[in-house]
Design a protein around this motif. Structure first.
Motif, PDB file in Angstrom:
ATOM      1  N   TRP A  98      42.283  36.954  46.578  1.00  8.79           N
ATOM      2  CA  TRP A  98      42.072  37.761  45.390  1.00  8.79           C
ATOM      3  C   TRP A  98      42.476  39.205  45.643  1.00  8.79           C
ATOM      4  CZ3 TRP A  98      41.662  36.099  40.716  1.00  8.79           C
ATOM      5  CH2 TRP A  98      41.401  37.022  39.712  1.00  8.79           C
ATOM      6  N   THR A  99      42.192  39.643  46.841  1.00  8.21           N
ATOM      7  CA  THR A  99      42.572  40.996  47.217  1.00  8.21           C
ATOM      8  C   THR A  99      44.074  41.189  47.076  1.00  8.21           C
ATOM      9  OG1 THR A  99      40.696  41.126  48.716  1.00  8.21           O
ATOM     10  CG2 THR A  99      42.464  42.706  49.071  1.00  8.21           C
ATOM     11  N   SER A 100      44.848  40.171  47.430  1.00 10.32           N
ATOM     12  CA  SER A 100      46.311  40.255  47.298  1.00 10.32           C
ATOM     13  C   SER A 100      46.726  40.434  45.840  1.00 10.32           C
ATOM     14  CB  SER A 100      46.972  39.000  47.863  1.00 10.32           C
ATOM     15  OG  SER A 100      46.735  38.901  49.237  1.00 10.32           O
ATOM     16  N   LEU A 101      46.037  39.757  44.924  1.00  8.22           N
ATOM     17  CA  LEU A 101      46.350  39.922  43.494  1.00  8.22           C
ATOM     18  C   LEU A 101      46.083  41.355  43.049  1.00  8.22           C
ATOM     19  CD1 LEU A 101      44.872  36.690  41.854  1.00  8.22           C
ATOM     20  CD2 LEU A 101      47.264  37.188  42.343  1.00  8.22           C
ATOM     21  N   ASP A 102      44.954  41.892  43.485  1.00  4.79           N
ATOM     22  CA  ASP A 102      44.625  43.279  43.132  1.00  4.79           C
ATOM     23  C   ASP A 102      45.661  44.248  43.694  1.00  4.79           C
ATOM     24  OD1 ASP A 102      42.347  42.475  41.773  1.00  4.79           O
ATOM     25  OD2 ASP A 102      40.963  43.057  43.365  1.00  4.79           O
ATOM     26  N   MET A 145      46.266  30.946  42.682  1.00  7.70           N
ATOM     27  CA  MET A 145      45.481  31.784  41.773  1.00  7.70           C
ATOM     28  C   MET A 145      44.173  31.074  41.427  1.00  7.70           C
ATOM     29  SD  MET A 145      44.892  31.896  38.125  1.00  7.70           S
ATOM     30  CE  MET A 145      46.291  31.144  37.353  1.00  7.70           C
ATOM     31  N   PHE A 146      44.216  29.752  41.321  1.00  9.05           N
ATOM     32  CA  PHE A 146      43.025  28.978  40.961  1.00  9.05           C
ATOM     33  C   PHE A 146      41.940  29.102  42.033  1.00  9.05           C
ATOM     34  CE2 PHE A 146      46.756  26.769  39.161  1.00  9.05           C
ATOM     35  CZ  PHE A 146      46.530  27.084  37.838  1.00  9.05           C
ATOM     36  N   GLN A 147      42.341  29.067  43.293  1.00 10.55           N
ATOM     37  CA  GLN A 147      41.377  29.239  44.384  1.00 10.55           C
ATOM     38  C   GLN A 147      40.689  30.598  44.271  1.00 10.55           C
ATOM     39  OE1 GLN A 147      40.420  27.090  46.721  1.00 10.55           O
ATOM     40  NE2 GLN A 147      39.104  28.508  47.822  1.00 10.55           N
ATOM     41  N   VAL A 156      42.639  45.751  36.770  1.00 12.48           N
ATOM     42  CA  VAL A 156      41.887  45.203  37.902  1.00 12.48           C
ATOM     43  C   VAL A 156      40.386  45.327  37.644  1.00 12.48           C
ATOM     44  CG1 VAL A 156      41.336  45.560  40.354  1.00 12.48           C
ATOM     45  CG2 VAL A 156      43.731  45.536  39.594  1.00 12.48           C
ATOM     46  N   SER A 157      39.957  46.489  37.192  1.00 13.44           N
ATOM     47  CA  SER A 157      38.539  46.723  36.928  1.00 13.44           C
ATOM     48  C   SER A 157      38.016  45.834  35.797  1.00 13.44           C
ATOM     49  CB  SER A 157      38.327  48.203  36.575  1.00 13.44           C
ATOM     50  OG  SER A 157      36.997  48.428  36.205  1.00 13.44           O
ATOM     51  N   ASN A 158      38.766  45.751  34.708  1.00 14.96           N
ATOM     52  CA  ASN A 158      38.349  44.915  33.574  1.00 14.96           C
ATOM     53  C   ASN A 158      38.288  43.443  33.960  1.00 14.96           C
ATOM     54  OD1 ASN A 158      38.185  47.194  31.983  1.00 14.96           O
ATOM     55  ND2 ASN A 158      40.087  46.789  30.867  1.00 14.96           N
ATOM     56  N   THR A 159      39.262  43.006  34.758  1.00 11.73           N
ATOM     57  CA  THR A 159      39.274  41.608  35.199  1.00 11.73           C
ATOM     58  C   THR A 159      38.047  41.321  36.048  1.00 11.73           C
ATOM     59  OG1 THR A 159      41.693  41.550  35.150  1.00 11.73           O
ATOM     60  CG2 THR A 159      40.587  39.857  36.465  1.00 11.73           C
ATOM     61  N   ARG A 160      37.768  42.187  36.994  1.00 12.63           N
ATOM     62  CA  ARG A 160      36.603  42.005  37.872  1.00 12.63           C
ATOM     63  C   ARG A 160      35.314  41.948  37.038  1.00 12.63           C
ATOM     64  NH1 ARG A 160      37.361  46.051  41.705  1.00 12.63           N
ATOM     65  NH2 ARG A 160      38.768  44.597  42.719  1.00 12.63           N
TER      66      ARG A 160
END
Length: 172
Positions: free
Chosen positions: A1-5, A64-66, A25-29
């Motif tokens: 997930w960090t990689s996506l951010d 992404m699912f993981q 990133v903030s809204n998604t989290r």
């Protein structure tokens, strides 16, 4: 997930939209945290996309699912090695080895033809999750290699489907 951010922030910086990327990133989290609070205990989930009647992509590490499952506090039943895109191409026979899992079928943009009648199709109907009637079919409203917007659409679809299903005992 960090990689996506990190990827999202790097792209935002590259196109002079760092602030918008940070907000995404903030809204998604925040949205994922809200969804997580709605999730009831679940057995491990087996995320698959049908290739044909005999083979499927099973998503695990690097997908992404993981990342979404981890963010929602859910477990992925697939622990086998995956490729760089986060999936393993397997025969349906290999899915019988994950009997405790709840099957989550991702509709393909190019449907194989059995996604919506999996409970009566070939060997698929004999998978433990299908026999128990606790499998889920999700619409193809997200891109499997997408980032935050796709991750949110997947998370929302998954949580909604889990809420609609009759409760099941969490395995393991």
């Amino acid at each position: 997930w960090t990689s996506l951010d990190i990827f999202t922030l790097e792209i935002g910086t590259a196109v002079n939209q760092r602030e918008a990327a940070e907000q995404l990133v903030s809204n998604t989290r925040s949205h994922l945290d809200t969804l997580k609070s709605d999730v009831k205990p679940q057995p491990p989930l087996l995320i698959v996309q049908l290739v044909n009647e005999h083979y499927a992509r099973v998503y695990g590490d690097n997908s992404m699912f993981q990342g979404v499952l981890k963010q929602l506090g859910l477990r992925n039943a697939w622990t086998e090695k995956t490729n760089q895109w986060g999936y393993s191409l397997v025969s349906i026979r290999e899915l019988f080895n994950v009997a405790e899992a709840r099957l989550v079928v991702l509709e393909s943009a190019f449907p194989v033809g059995i996604e919506n009648h999996i409970d009566t199709s070939g060997m698929w109907r004999y998978l433990p999750s299908v026999r128990r009637g606790d499998f889920i079919v999700l619409p193809s409203s997200f891109w499997i290699a997408g980032v935050h917007p796709s991750a949110l659409r997947f998370a929302e679809s998954l949580v909604e489907a889990l809420e609609e299903q009759a409760p099941v005992e969490a395995a393991g």
